[in-house]
Design an enzyme around this catalytic site. Structure first.
Site, mmCIF file in Angstrom:
data_model
loop_
_atom_site.group_PDB
_atom_site.id
_atom_site.type_symbol
_atom_site.label_atom_id
_atom_site.label_comp_id
_atom_site.label_asym_id
_atom_site.label_seq_id
_atom_site.Cartn_x
_atom_site.Cartn_y
_atom_site.Cartn_z
ATOM 1 N N LYS A 107 10.511 -22.093 22.663
ATOM 2 C CA LYS A 107 9.202 -22.057 23.321
ATOM 3 C C LYS A 107 8.157 -22.371 22.252
ATOM 4 O O LYS A 107 7.916 -21.570 21.351
ATOM 5 C CB LYS A 107 8.924 -20.697 23.943
ATOM 6 N N ARG A 143 -1.476 -29.604 31.582
ATOM 7 C CA ARG A 143 -0.951 -28.658 32.584
ATOM 8 C C ARG A 143 -1.870 -28.581 33.801
ATOM 9 O O ARG A 143 -1.419 -28.383 34.917
ATOM 10 C CB ARG A 143 -0.817 -27.281 31.922
ATOM 11 N N GLU A 189 5.784 -30.768 25.519
ATOM 12 C CA GLU A 189 4.650 -30.175 24.814
ATOM 13 C C GLU A 189 4.207 -31.137 23.719
ATOM 14 O O GLU A 189 4.995 -31.951 23.220
ATOM 15 C CB GLU A 189 5.062 -28.847 24.142
ATOM 16 N N PHE A 225 11.248 -31.752 27.139
ATOM 17 C CA PHE A 225 12.332 -30.873 27.571
ATOM 18 C C PHE A 225 12.786 -31.107 29.009
ATOM 19 O O PHE A 225 13.716 -30.458 29.472
ATOM 20 C CB PHE A 225 11.964 -29.398 27.383
ATOM 21 N N LYS A 240 10.901 -16.758 30.186
ATOM 22 C CA LYS A 240 10.466 -16.845 28.791
ATOM 23 C C LYS A 240 10.614 -15.492 28.108
ATOM 24 O O LYS A 240 10.374 -14.435 28.705
ATOM 25 C CB LYS A 240 9.018 -17.330 28.706
#
Length: 515
Positions: free
Chosen positions: A210, A230, A259, A299, A383
């Protein structure tokens, strides 16, 4: 639609905890709404202004204006007035904002004034979240909820889907398809307390780093590349590195999820604020890129070669990603193919430790058989990251609005300084139950030394345990830093202010952020 209708529904939604009742209330509201009202009604329900920040402070909002006797304001009228307010600038702007705000409040009834005050201060938090609004919209139009959710996912906008549904009915949903160049809302993760807990919930899963970066969605169609955040903002021109990286990939048409992050010369992440500042920089992009270069880390693949991958299991989507994107541009991961295998579980736990050792913030565990649920915080992604906590002192609190009217809500939080005083680090209104708000209001009232009608300053005697996600630099606060995503864990009446954490302790724990 009259604003009074919206204000009334907002109040009723705030007063009930029953999801079914919220859906019924919103369905009735949508049936009454004109399609043209939807782009305003939906953000207002969620406590957002389409215009963004308007620069109206409590010096203006705190002035009492007699309410109107009858409801005449429409949603469209309020939106137009707030748009006008947002355009005010230059000499005399403060007085002009005050005049326009007074005119708006004077045209509003008492109930409408309360709603507008909450909207303008960001205190409309009645639980009318987008997921509930989707259910209400489906009930209002007779469309299957699953079809509405998917259309919102593909459109990236509840407002546009609502307008189409209210105009043309359920048949309008067929027009919303995954399209390269049109961003979709990202899939999100719930929190889990540990890797073993997450593995138990998910079964066979991937464990991925993460990263503390900025979420991006990269679209390529031939030589055309677009990069979205986002929140679906187009930031292509700010990040030329991502355009170059996308054009180097062998595919001609794809949508990738990932990201963007700023890394130091040692490969470790630079502070989140540096990444965020770079992504937010619009001027002199070349200089910004030279000072803070960023790297994409992907990802997931949502579309490759014109093929929609959303409904495929994660295993197949990742296989497509691996065929398209070289390993250095993919997030690090390990697999737990058999959740009953103690060796695999131990490897997953070590992967978290290794990830933290590389300077990243935790891991995300993803079920191997799960589709991509865009725009939803589903149970298929979990997460895990360390929770930072501090014992801080309450310096002041703000009077709440909406369902928190009459309660002291937003806490001003301070840490000890070397001279024995307290430096404010930020605020939080999160983590408070109704019972806690009632207790907090009474207890802080006992400690109050002043009240200007908005902020109650208190004697620095009450210690609270605060959880937070990290630290960032800030010129607003005396220590030069502020807490990210602070929320109240509990009050620590067993501790004295002298036992609260110090600014030095905080800065030592986050050396890369210290000013």
């Amino acid at each position: 639609m009259l604003l009074s209708r919206l204000a009334h529904v907002s109040q009723e939604v705030a007063a009930t905890s029953a999801r079914s009742r919220k859906i019924t209330l919103l369905a009735g509201l949508f049936r009454d709404a004109e399609p043209a009202d939807v782009p305003v009604v939906i953000p207002y329900l969620a406590g957002r202004l389409p215009q963004g920040r308007l620069g109206i402070g409590w010096k203006v909002l705190g002035r009492r204006v007699p309410p109107a006797a009858a409801a005449t304001l429409t949603v469209a009228d309020v939106d137009a007035r707030l748009t006008e307010l947002g355009r005010v600038s230059g000499t005399g702007s403060q007085a002009e904002r005050a005049r326009l705000t007074a005119d708006l409040m004077g045209a509003a009834t008492e109930d409408e004034q309360r709603f507008l005050l909450g909207l303008l201060t960001g205190e409309v938090r009645q639980g009318a979240l987008d997921a509930v609004a989707v259910e209400g919209l489906a009930a209002a139009t007779g469309a299957p909820p699953a079809d509405v959710r998917r259309a919102v996912m593909l459109a990236g906008s509840l407002q546009s889907v609502a307008q189409a549904l209210l105009t043309d009915g359920p048949d309008a949903l067929g027009a919303f398809r995954l399209t390269v160049g049109r961003p979709v809302l990202p899939m999100l993760a719930h929190a889990a307390s540990s890797v073993p807990e997450a593995v138990d919930k998910l079964g066979a899963c991937a464990v991925e780093e993460k990263l503390d970066g900025i979420r991006v969605q990269v679209h390529r169609d031939g030589d055309r590349v677009r990069v979205y955040t986002r929140t679906l903002d187009d930031i292509t021109e700010r990040l030329p590195e991502l355009t170059s990286a996308a054009l180097e990939l062998p595919g001609e048409r794809f949508i990738l999820d990932g990201e963007v992050i700023a890394l130091g010369g040692d490969g470790r992440p630079r502070s989140f604020q540096e990444t965020a500042g770079r992504v937010g920089s619009r001027l002199d992009v070349a200089t910004a890129a030279a000072a803070v270069p960023v790297s994409p880390v992907f990802f997931d693949a949502l579309s490759v070669g014109g093929r929609d991958l959303l409904d495929l299991p994660f295993t197949e989507r990742h296989a497509e990603l691996a065929r398209l994107v070289p390993e250095p541009m993919r997030v690090r991961r390990t697999l737990v193919a058999d959740p009953a295998d103690p060796t695999a579980r131990a490897a997953a736990a070590r992967f978290l430790d290794d990830t933290l050792g590389r300077g990243h913030e935790g891991v995300v565990l993803k079920a191997l058989d799960a589709p991509y649920s865009a725009g939803r915080r589903g149970a298929a992604w979990l997460k895990v990251k360390p929770v930072h906590t501090l014992d801080l002192v309450v310096l002041a609190a703000e009077w709440g609005h909406g369902r928190r009217t009459g309660k002291l809500s937003n806490l001003h939080l301070g840490a000890r300084t070397e001279d024995g005083s307290f430096a404010m680090l930020g605020k939080t209104f999160k983590g408070m139950t109704d019972a806690l708000l009632t207790w907090q209001t009474g207890r802080l009232g006992e400690l109050a030394v002043s009240d200007d009608g908005h902020v109650v300053t208190v004697r620095p005697e009450l210690v609270v345990e605060i959880a937070y996600d990290g630290l960032q630099r800030s010129t607003r606060y005396p220590a030069g830093v502020t807490l990210r995503f602070a929320r109240l864990v509990r009050y620590r009446e067993d501790k004295t202010p002298a036992e609260a954490d110090s600014v030095r302790t905080l800065l030592d724990a986050h050396p890369t952020v210290a000013p």
